[in-house]
Scaffold this motif. Structure first.
Motif, PDB file in Angstrom:
ATOM      1  N   ASP A  89      46.748  30.794  31.062  1.00 56.31           N
ATOM      2  CA  ASP A  89      47.716  31.753  31.634  1.00 56.31           C
ATOM      3  C   ASP A  89      48.852  32.047  30.641  1.00 56.31           C
ATOM      4  N   ASP A 116      37.390  29.526  37.429  1.00 62.09           N
ATOM      5  CA  ASP A 116      38.373  30.352  38.131  1.00 62.09           C
ATOM      6  C   ASP A 116      39.543  30.809  37.254  1.00 62.09           C
ATOM      7  N   ALA A 117      40.387  29.840  36.840  1.00 58.85           N
ATOM      8  CA  ALA A 117      41.688  30.216  36.284  1.00 58.85           C
ATOM      9  C   ALA A 117      41.616  31.027  34.992  1.00 58.85           C
ATOM     10  N   ILE A 119      39.372  33.212  34.181  1.00 61.58           N
ATOM     11  CA  ILE A 119      38.562  34.428  34.331  1.00 61.58           C
ATOM     12  C   ILE A 119      39.247  35.384  35.290  1.00 61.58           C
ATOM     13  N   GLY A 120      39.344  36.624  34.906  1.00 58.77           N
ATOM     14  CA  GLY A 120      39.878  37.611  35.846  1.00 58.77           C
ATOM     15  C   GLY A 120      41.048  38.402  35.315  1.00 58.77           C
ATOM     16  N   GLY A 121      41.679  37.915  34.238  1.00 61.20           N
ATOM     17  CA  GLY A 121      42.698  38.729  33.579  1.00 61.20           C
ATOM     18  C   GLY A 121      44.112  38.583  34.100  1.00 61.20           C
ATOM     19  N   LYS A 122      44.299  37.795  35.167  1.00 64.53           N
ATOM     20  CA  LYS A 122      45.684  37.593  35.636  1.00 64.53           C
ATOM     21  C   LYS A 122      46.301  36.518  34.758  1.00 64.53           C
ATOM     22  N   LYS A 204      32.433  35.035  39.339  1.00 61.87           N
ATOM     23  CA  LYS A 204      33.844  35.463  39.367  1.00 61.87           C
ATOM     24  C   LYS A 204      34.052  36.663  38.461  1.00 61.87           C
ATOM     25  N   ARG A 218      37.794  41.843  45.398  1.00 59.80           N
ATOM     26  CA  ARG A 218      38.365  40.643  44.773  1.00 59.80           C
ATOM     27  C   ARG A 218      39.103  39.758  45.774  1.00 59.80           C
TER      28      ARG A 218
HETATM   29  N1  GLY Z   1      43.452  34.260  35.657  1.00 58.00           N
HETATM   30  C1  GLY Z   1      42.874  34.079  36.915  1.00 58.00           C
HETATM   31  C2  GLY Z   1      42.496  35.329  37.582  1.00 58.00           C
HETATM   32  O1  GLY Z   1      42.621  36.406  37.036  1.00 58.00           O
HETATM   33  O2  GLY Z   1      42.046  35.290  38.716  1.00 58.00           O
END
Ligand code: GLY
Length: 331
Positions: A89, A116-117, A119-122, A204, A218
């Motif tokens: 992150d 999880d953590a 993957i996903g770009g947040k 995910k 999502r």
């Molecule tokens: N970094 C976690 C997500 O995008 O869900």
């Protein structure tokens, strides 16, 4: 549709994938320093950071950007983050704002971050005591799922990622991965878990790629999380995220049965399975005690919460309910 690039590779193969990336900088969790040497990546600089929830803040992000600046990193630099979810992150955020955004990639080193953590770009950090209050959605160039990264993890750490692993397969259960995961956890079979981790990462990536801004599909990834966040808050963080998600998914299944969405017996099945896996199943708080924090959940919209309800293993839906309605159903 956003392409989210998951690469299953050994640590020794990572360098080959990064050949085209000019100047590479590596930021790693000091606890996994031994993995950095195994990569064989010719980096322009490496920086070990001390990782903690308290240090997941904008100061750490700025220290990384300052370090990049001092080493003369240009817009074509590539930043590789190695560690668990806190590290990825922080690194994703630091890369996203340095010179208005440089490319970055991750090697997640915990089960939780592999599935999880990372993957996903947040990519977010905490602001005071508010979790992930500032950040950005920006995808890494790739996330490497390296099975050996899990080799030196204490089993306790594996277990803290188990709930998210099972959650993923309750949402999408291709190849009967849910039952395979229960068996693998029951037998503490790390080799099987390494394989299942890659499968969960792909699920995910698919869901987050189809809905990167979390407007629809999502949201399903939040299964058990409305309850879990409230459990974490009530426990003043003494109950970890993985444990809280385990309890939260059982509450979600009970709510689903009470709302007539799931057939009777699903919550009992999850409870029995999770217990076999060594995961906690009994929430120490009453539903009334959880209600207040649920209303304040950052994903609530006004008085409405998008509850994720399991229909059966492999199928979940969202149902908009007020917290009061959920409390009444669970009483
Ligand atoms: N970094 C976690 C997500 O995008 O869900």
């Amino acid at each position: 549709m956003t392409e989210i690039n998951i690469i299953k590779a050994s640590l020794g193969e990572v360098a080959g994938y990064l050949k085209e990336y000019g100047s590479i900088f590596i930021v790693f969790d000091e606890n996994v320093a031994d993995l950095v040497g195994k990569l064989g990546v010719d980096a322009k600089g490496t920086l070990g950071i001390e990782v903690s929830e308290d240090g997941k803040n904008i100061q750490t992000v700025m220290e990384i950007d300052q370090w990049l600046m001092e080493l003369g990193a240009n817009r074509d630099a590539f930043l590789l983050g190695i560690g668990g979810g806190i590290t990825t992150d922080i690194v994703g955020f630091a890369a996203s704002i340095y010179k208005r955004g440089i490319r970055f990639g991750f090697i997640p080193t915990t089960l939780l971050s592999q599935v999880d953590a990372a993957i996903g770009g947040k990519n977010g950090v905490n602001l005071d005591s508010y979790k992930n209050m500032i950040g950005i959605i920006r995808q890494p160039e790739m996330t490497f799922i390296c099975p050996e990264a899990l080799d030196s993890l204490p089993y306790e750490q594996i277990l803290s990622g188990a709930a998210e692993l099972l959650k993923t397969f309750i949402i999408s259960n291709q190849d009967d991965n849910y039952e395979r995961t229960v068996k693998a956890l029951e037998a503490k079979d790390i080799d099987a878990l390494k394989e299942l981790s890659g499968a969960a990462a792909a699920v995910k990536a698919g869901v987050a790629g189809r809905d990167p801004d979390e407007r629809g599909e999502r949201r399903l990834l939040n299964l058990g999380h409305t309850f879990a966040h409230s459990i974490e808050k009530n426990s003043e963080e003494s109950i970890g995220h993985g444990q809280a998600v385990s309890m939260g998914m059982i509450l979600a299944a009970r709510l689903s049965e009470a709302a007539g969405v799931a057939e009777k017996g699903l919550a009992a099945k999850l409870e029995a399975d999770f217990r076999k896996c060594g995961m906690p199943t009994e929430c120490p708080y009453t539903i009334e005690e959880l209600a207040d924090a649920m209303k304040k959940d950052k994903k609530a919209e006004g008085s409405i919460v998008h509850f994720v309800l399991p229909v059966r293993i492999g199928e979940v839906i969202t149902r908009d309910l007020t917290v009061e309605e959920a409390v009444d159903l669970l009483k």
